[in-house]
Design a protein around this motif. Structure first.
Motif, PDB file in Angstrom:
ATOM      1  N   GLY A 126      73.009  48.471  24.202  1.00 48.73           N
ATOM      2  CA  GLY A 126      73.549  47.233  23.650  1.00 48.73           C
ATOM      3  C   GLY A 126      75.038  47.100  23.908  1.00 48.73           C
ATOM      4  O   GLY A 126      75.539  46.010  24.229  1.00 48.73           O
ATOM      5  N   ARG A 158      74.158  43.757  21.769  1.00 51.61           N
ATOM      6  CA  ARG A 158      73.882  44.796  20.779  1.00 51.61           C
ATOM      7  C   ARG A 158      72.717  44.434  19.873  1.00 51.61           C
ATOM      8  O   ARG A 158      71.867  45.277  19.561  1.00 51.61           O
ATOM      9  CB  ARG A 158      75.157  45.069  19.955  1.00 51.61           C
ATOM     10  N   ALA A 165      69.622  44.775  21.902  1.00 49.46           N
ATOM     11  CA  ALA A 165      69.262  46.176  22.094  1.00 49.46           C
ATOM     12  C   ALA A 165      68.461  46.693  20.907  1.00 49.46           C
ATOM     13  O   ALA A 165      67.443  47.383  21.076  1.00 49.46           O
ATOM     14  CB  ALA A 165      70.512  47.024  22.293  1.00 49.46           C
TER      15      ALA A 165
END
Length: 402
Positions: A61, A335, A338
């Motif tokens: 991420g 992020r 992810a």
């Protein structure tokens, strides 16, 4: 607007990359079951993909938010091409065994850990914001197109031998990497943030503080973790439905047929009302279709159940994906994506391991049926735990907080 060259390149690259991965799933699954005859070994395929995902999700991420997302995707696809080429070399030279296959699967899993969130975060930069719900539906159609073609092609190629199949996989991954390099972005990538522990973990922090995002992501984890039966398809193909490797490819493609039709319908007619409630109904239908497949001993009936399962899954997935991206600022999308990819991967890969273990303990049919009933229970529970998610109405009107 979605016919612009950048989106077409994105769509085709995602189709090719997903098709290559689907061919891997068919060839590796059949080869491992042929070598070992073990349902537990089939489950280990999922575990070999889950371990790198668990270890690498946080840095993946961060990388997606710090570097050119197109470059990250290209490198990931190139790594998968190399891993497939190694499998082809091992097959043609005769030294490839179960341990070598598991090692290559782990490398592919690591590359996809970086690729998946980066691709998800890349899409909002390719199309205008107001077109995102339709873009996610069309992106889902890329996945489903690949899931239809990939397994069927994989089953046919395996008849000629795994060497040809792995060689084709390497070429397709390489072509996808070339296509991604030509994508032009609608908006400039987000500014880089200095790396720190806080920035690395900020995806988890953001999700924890936003109930709609948390509910959407966790729903996938627990529902598909229980309801996924794809790891056991080789067992159904050989021992219950008494079909061939080509039949296995058709079984793996069946969910994508229903999903592809549904994704095109959603791209043309985005959900305008009660999107959250329809998502929960779709998850419940996914569980019921899993039960029907688990009990079936008829090849045609199994195909119908899998097609319904796929249609329900893609409706739920489009709503979840749209909500996660639309509720997240662009600088955080890598992020958050992810973490979302880890949850999706957990539900798929760890779910395969769970299915293999449960089948080895209880038997194949009881494992699938109990998993489908568990998915229905999760849908009912989550609709009570996350009322804001259940009450989401028009996806086109959803925006990131602040």
């Amino acid at each position: 607007m979605l016919r612009q060259p950048a989106f077409l390149r994105f769509w085709l690259a995602r189709t090719l990359s997903t098709a290559a991965f689907q061919i891997v799933a068919v060839v590796v699954g059949w080869q491992i079951f042929t070598l070992t005859g073990s349902t537990l070994q089939l489950g280990l395929i999922g575990l070999m993909q889950f371990i790198p995902m668990l270890l690498l999700t946080i840095p993946a991420g961060h990388v997606a938010d710090q570097y050119d997302r197109r470059s990250v995707v290209r490198v990931c696809q190139a790594v998968q091409a190399v891993a497939a080429a190694a499998l082809a070399l091992g097959s043609v030279q005769g030294w490839l065994g179960a341990h070598g296959i598991f090692a290559a699967v782990a490398v592919i899993g690591a590359a996809r850990t970086f690729e998946s969130p980066t691709v998800s975060a890349l899409l909002p930069g390719v199309v205008p914001t107001e077109s995102l719900p339709s873009a996610f539906a069309l992106s889902a159609s890329a996945i489903q197109t690949a899931t239809i073609l990939g397994p069927a092609i994989g089953g046919a190629l395996y008849i000629a031998g795994p060497t040809l199949a792995y060689g084709a996989i390497a070429l397709v991954f390489a072509l996808a990497s070339l296509l991604v390099g030509g994508i032009r972005l609608e908006r400039a990538p987000p500014a880089r943030e200095p790396p720190s522990l806080a920035t690395l973990l900020s995806g988890f922090t953001y999700i924890r503080h936003h109930r709609i995002v948390l509910g959407a992501i966790s729903l996938d984890l627990f529902a598909v973790l229980l309801g996924g039966a794809t790891a056991l398809l080789p067992v159904y193909a050989r021992d219950i439905l008494h079909t061939t490797p080509v039949g296995l490819g058709v079984l793996r493609a069946a969910p994508a047929v229903g999903a592809l039709l549904t994704s095109f319908a959603l791209a043309r007619h985005p959900l305008k009302h009660r999107a959250g409630a329809k998502m929960f109904l779709a998850v419940g239908l996914f569980g019921l279709a899993t039960v029907a497949f688990g009990l079936s001993t008829s090849f045609p009936l199994s195909l119908v159940a899998l097609a319904v399962l796929g249609a329900a899954d893609v409706l739920s997935m489009v709503v979840r994906s749209s909500l996660v991206q639309l509720q997240t600022p662009d600088a955080m999308r890598g992020r958050v994506s992810a973490v979302n990819s880890m949850f999706v991967g957990t539900s798929n890969q760890l779910g395969e391991f769970e299915s293999g273990v449960t089948a080895s303990l209880l038997g194949t049919v009881p494992a699938v049926v109990l998993g489908g009933l568990g998915t229905v229970a999760v849908a009912l529970l989550w609709s009570r735990l996350f009322p804001a998610l259940r009450d989401v109405d028009d996806l086109a009107k959803v925006r990131a907080p602040g």
